[in-house]
Design an enzyme around this catalytic site. Structure first.
Site, mmCIF file in Angstrom:
data_model
loop_
_atom_site.group_PDB
_atom_site.id
_atom_site.type_symbol
_atom_site.label_atom_id
_atom_site.label_comp_id
_atom_site.label_asym_id
_atom_site.label_seq_id
_atom_site.Cartn_x
_atom_site.Cartn_y
_atom_site.Cartn_z
ATOM 1 C CE1 TYR A 1 -3.054 2.720 0.272
ATOM 2 C CE2 TYR A 1 -1.846 3.453 2.380
ATOM 3 C CZ TYR A 1 -3.202 3.671 1.403
ATOM 4 O OH TYR A 1 -3.541 4.954 1.554
ATOM 5 C CD GLU B 1 -2.526 6.095 -4.871
ATOM 6 O OE1 GLU B 1 -3.400 5.059 -4.830
ATOM 7 O OE2 GLU B 1 -2.775 6.991 -3.892
#
Length: 222
Positions: free
Chosen positions: A144, A151
Site C-alpha cells: 500500500y 500515485e
C-alpha cells in the site's frame, strides 16, 4: 442476512474476475512484448480499471448500510484517492497515460485487490484459508505505501501538463477576481495523500493484529 451475504459474494466475485483479468493481461503482455507493453497499458486495460474503481464506490454504501462491518474512514480514503488519481489525473491527461508509472500503479492496485477479493469471497462462505488470511493482512502493509508513492509520482508527472493546458484551472472575471490554479491543488493533495497513508497504515496494522492474533488463528484452525 443470507440475501445480503449472497449479494456481497457476487460483488466480490465480479471484482475478483475483473481484477484477475487485468492482472493476468498485464503479465501476459509484459512477457510477450517486454517494455513496449508498458506504454500502452492504459489503452489496453484502462476501461476495465475505471469500471472497477467506479464499482468500488458501492463498498462505501455497504459500510454505511451496515451490511459490511469494515471501517468506513480508511476504506473511504483508499477509494477516493484511487478515483482522484485515475479519473482526475491520469484520465484527463493523455500524455500521462503512456508513462511507465501508470503500469506500476495498476500492477500494485491489482495485486492488492486480487488477494483482497479472493479472501473476501471465501470469508463470505465461512472459509478461512490460513496462508491466504496471512497474505491478505500482510501484503497490504508494504504494497500500500508503494502504491501511494506511485500515485504521488503520477501526480508529479502530470503537473507540467496541467500547467501547460490549464486543465481544471478556473479564473473568474471581474468583479469576482477569483481563480483556482489546479497544479497547486494537486500539490496540496499530495500532502493529504501522505497524511492519509499514515492513518491507513496504522489501521492495517490494527486489522492484522486482530485477524492474525494467536487466539484468532487457533479459532480459524479449529
Amino acid at each position: 442476512s443470507s440475501t445480503m451475504n449472497t449479494y456481497l459474494f457476487v460483488y466480490d466475485l465480479m471484482q475478483f474476475c475483473a481484477h484477475s483479468w487485468i492482472f493476468t493481461n498485464m503479465i501476459i503482455r509484459f512477457m510477450s512484448f517486454g517494455k513496449d507493453s508498458l506504454a500502452d497499458t492504459f489503452y489496453s486495460i484502462g476501461l476495465v480499471m475505471r469500471l472497477c474503481q467506479l464499482l468500488s464506490i458501492l463498498e462505501i454504501l455497504h459500510i454505511l448500510t451496515g451490511i459490511d462491518k469494515s471501517h468506513l474512514f480508511p476504506r473511504f480514503l483508499q477509494i477516493t484517492e484511487r478515483i482522484i488519481v485515475l479519473f482526475v489525473v491520469i484520465n484527463s491527461q493523455e500524455e500521462v497515460q503512456g508513462k511507465y508509472v501508470v503500469c506500476v500503479l495498476f500492477f500494485l492496485w491489482n495485486l492488492l485487490d486480487v488477494v483482497r477479493y479472493t479472501y473476501n469471497m471465501l470469508a463470505r462462505m465461512g472459509i478461512y484459508y490460513l496462508p491466504l488470511t496471512w497474505l491478505n493482512f500482510s501484503l497490504c502493509i508494504p504494497v500500500y505505501p508503494l502504491s501511494v508513492l506511485a500515485e504521488a509520482f503520477a501526480i508529479c508527472v502530470s503537473l507540467p501538463y496541467f500547467e501547460s493546458f490549464g486543465t481544471y484551472s478556473i479564473k473568474l472575471p471581474l468583479p469576482f477576481a477569483f481563480s483556482i490554479y489546479f497544479p497547486y491543488v494537486l500539490k496540496m493533495y499530495q500532502l493529504v495523500l501522505f497524511i492519509g497513508m499514515c492513518f491507513i497504515i496504522q489501521n492495517l496494522f490494527s486489522e492484522r493484529k486482530i485477524h492474525l492474533g494467536t487466539s484468532n488463528m487457533k479459532k480459524k484452525r479449529s
